[in-house]
Design a protein around this motif. Structure first.
Motif, mmCIF file in Angstrom:
data_model
loop_
_atom_site.group_PDB
_atom_site.id
_atom_site.type_symbol
_atom_site.label_atom_id
_atom_site.label_comp_id
_atom_site.label_asym_id
_atom_site.label_seq_id
_atom_site.Cartn_x
_atom_site.Cartn_y
_atom_site.Cartn_z
ATOM 1 N N ILE A 1 7.043 -3.160 6.732
ATOM 2 C CA ILE A 1 8.253 -2.785 7.538
ATOM 3 C C ILE A 1 8.512 -1.334 7.094
ATOM 4 O O ILE A 1 8.776 -0.913 6.000
ATOM 5 N N THR A 2 8.710 -0.370 8.034
ATOM 6 C CA THR A 2 9.200 0.983 7.659
ATOM 7 C C THR A 2 10.576 1.318 8.567
ATOM 8 O O THR A 2 10.706 0.624 9.428
ATOM 9 N N LYS A 3 11.411 1.979 7.679
ATOM 10 C CA LYS A 3 12.612 2.542 8.364
ATOM 11 C C LYS A 3 12.703 3.907 8.084
ATOM 12 O O LYS A 3 12.522 4.291 6.852
ATOM 13 N N ILE B 1 11.762 -4.877 -0.251
ATOM 14 C CA ILE B 1 13.104 -5.227 0.015
ATOM 15 C C ILE B 1 13.037 -6.694 0.987
ATOM 16 O O ILE B 1 13.772 -7.583 0.741
ATOM 17 N N GLN B 2 12.443 -6.118 2.190
ATOM 18 C CA GLN B 2 12.472 -7.057 3.243
ATOM 19 C C GLN B 2 11.677 -8.211 2.915
ATOM 20 O O GLN B 2 12.232 -9.394 3.433
ATOM 21 N N ASP B 3 10.661 -8.360 2.220
ATOM 22 C CA ASP B 3 9.851 -9.482 2.106
ATOM 23 C C ASP B 3 8.911 -9.564 0.756
ATOM 24 O O ASP B 3 7.859 -9.434 0.831
ATOM 25 N N ASP C 1 -6.839 -7.551 15.585
ATOM 26 C CA ASP C 1 -6.413 -8.153 14.115
ATOM 27 C C ASP C 1 -5.201 -7.251 13.672
ATOM 28 O O ASP C 1 -4.682 -7.812 12.622
ATOM 29 N N GLU C 2 -4.543 -6.458 14.517
ATOM 30 C CA GLU C 2 -3.355 -5.832 14.083
ATOM 31 C C GLU C 2 -2.397 -5.906 15.444
ATOM 32 O O GLU C 2 -2.468 -5.570 16.430
ATOM 33 N N LEU C 3 -1.168 -6.155 14.980
ATOM 34 C CA LEU C 3 0.220 -5.749 15.847
ATOM 35 C C LEU C 3 0.962 -4.940 15.050
ATOM 36 O O LEU C 3 1.521 -5.182 14.171
ATOM 37 N N LYS C 4 1.429 -3.963 16.018
ATOM 38 C CA LYS C 4 2.493 -3.016 15.736
ATOM 39 C C LYS C 4 3.606 -3.200 16.611
ATOM 40 O O LYS C 4 3.463 -3.107 17.899
ATOM 41 N N MET C 5 4.834 -3.411 16.066
ATOM 42 C CA MET C 5 5.918 -3.183 16.711
ATOM 43 C C MET C 5 6.956 -2.307 16.600
ATOM 44 O O MET C 5 7.453 -2.154 15.256
ATOM 45 N N LEU C 6 7.162 -1.442 17.394
ATOM 46 C CA LEU C 6 8.472 -0.111 17.250
ATOM 47 C C LEU C 6 9.538 -0.278 17.973
ATOM 48 O O LEU C 6 9.344 -0.641 18.943
ATOM 49 N N GLY C 7 10.349 -0.464 17.094
ATOM 50 C CA GLY C 7 12.056 -0.907 17.926
ATOM 51 C C GLY C 7 12.287 0.315 18.783
ATOM 52 O O GLY C 7 12.467 1.379 18.536
ATOM 53 N N VAL C 8 12.984 -0.215 19.925
ATOM 54 C CA VAL C 8 13.624 0.680 21.192
ATOM 55 C C VAL C 8 14.784 0.351 21.390
ATOM 56 O O VAL C 8 15.374 0.883 22.286
ATOM 57 N N SER C 9 15.466 -0.532 20.773
ATOM 58 C CA SER C 9 16.949 -1.176 21.021
ATOM 59 C C SER C 9 17.781 -0.369 20.011
ATOM 60 O O SER C 9 17.194 0.203 19.074
ATOM 61 N N ASP C 10 18.856 -0.307 20.433
ATOM 62 C CA ASP C 10 19.800 0.325 19.485
ATOM 63 C C ASP C 10 19.800 -0.129 17.936
ATOM 64 O O ASP C 10 20.027 0.488 17.137
ATOM 65 N N GLU D 1 9.708 -0.003 12.302
ATOM 66 C CA GLU D 1 8.318 -0.359 12.870
ATOM 67 C C GLU D 1 7.959 -1.377 11.746
ATOM 68 O O GLU D 1 7.872 -1.318 10.689
ATOM 69 N N ILE D 2 7.218 -2.457 12.454
ATOM 70 C CA ILE D 2 6.783 -3.502 11.974
ATOM 71 C C ILE D 2 5.275 -3.658 12.066
ATOM 72 O O ILE D 2 4.867 -3.424 13.216
ATOM 73 N N THR D 3 4.459 -4.137 11.062
ATOM 74 C CA THR D 3 2.986 -4.099 11.373
ATOM 75 C C THR D 3 2.551 -5.426 10.837
ATOM 76 O O THR D 3 2.900 -5.991 9.638
#
Length: 236
Positions: A139-141, A149-151, A210-219, A225-227
């Protein structure tokens, strides 16, 4: 002799013409232009059967069926859906070239152009690719990793199910569930938690085998970004 050659030529020409006008088969829609703007749906396809029926869908989801007619002289293709809303815009003018086909018509004063390509395999949509069991990798911020910290104990995973439900385990080992919805025109998934206190979040996704990336677009998640990596057994 000349008469036989002429007859043979006309026969071959007629066969070629009829073959060229055969629109049956499985077609994937590569591009849709409406008034000059691109409005291509994700993994849209139509399967035009020789018996006069057709089926259409997005990815592995069929969402339409009906009957079709094709006027070879006027080159007009008309589809009548039996499980949807009546099409009020009339038939498409068809242009065929090898394994490609173009549909043209006017809708509400705008020219609509649909580019199709013949295929032998059903296209796979983002919604099809995202289904599965995914283990959290990072997870990146604001571009900085926060995974420690997150996991810290590597507990988090998400199971995205075919029935549009998802289940995830938090870093504390708790389970949460909800619905997921994929946008029809772009690779964005919205997670709707069953927990009424948690607001819906939309993510732009990119997915491989084998990989999923999720980039936040909500407020609420815009800088996150989650991998994930695909796994085939639930973590203990």
């Amino acid at each position: 002799m000349r008469t036989k050659i002429t007859c043979l030529f006309l026969f071959l020409f007629t066969c070629t013409l009829l073959y060229a006008q055969d629109i049956s088969g499985l077609w994937v829609i590569k591009k849709v232009l409406v008034g000059g703007q691109t409005m291509t749906p994700v993994a849209k396809w139509t399967n035009i059967q020789k018996d006069g029926s057709y089926q259409s869908g997005n990815g592995w989801l069929q969402n339409a069926e009906g009957t079709w007619t094709f006027d070879k002289k006027k080159k007009l293709y008309a589809a009548t859906e039996t499980n949807g809303i009546k099409d009020e815009f009339g038939p498409f003018t068809v242009e065929l070239k090898n394994n490609t086909m173009t549909w043209l018509r006017e809708e509400e004063g705008m020219i609509v152009t649909v580019l199709l390509e013949k295929t032998d395999q059903m296209p796979k949509s983002t919604a099809d690719r995202i289904v599965g069991l995914w283990d959290l990798l990072d997870i990146t911020k604001d571009g900085k990793s926060t995974i420690a910290i997150q996991d810290p104990n590597n507990k988090r995973f998400i199971h995205i199910r075919w029935d549009r439900l998802y289940r995830e385990r938090t870093a504390q080992g708790k389970r949460s569930t909800g619905y997921w919805h994929m946008h029809g025109h772009k690779p964005e998934v919205t997670l709707l938690s069953h927990n009424g206190k948690k607001i819906p979040e939309t993510w732009k996704v990119s997915v491989s085998s084998d990989e999923l990336k999720m980039l936040g677009v909500s407020d609420s998640n815009r800088t996150i970004e989650i991998t994930y990596r695909r796994i085939h057994q639930f973590p203990k």
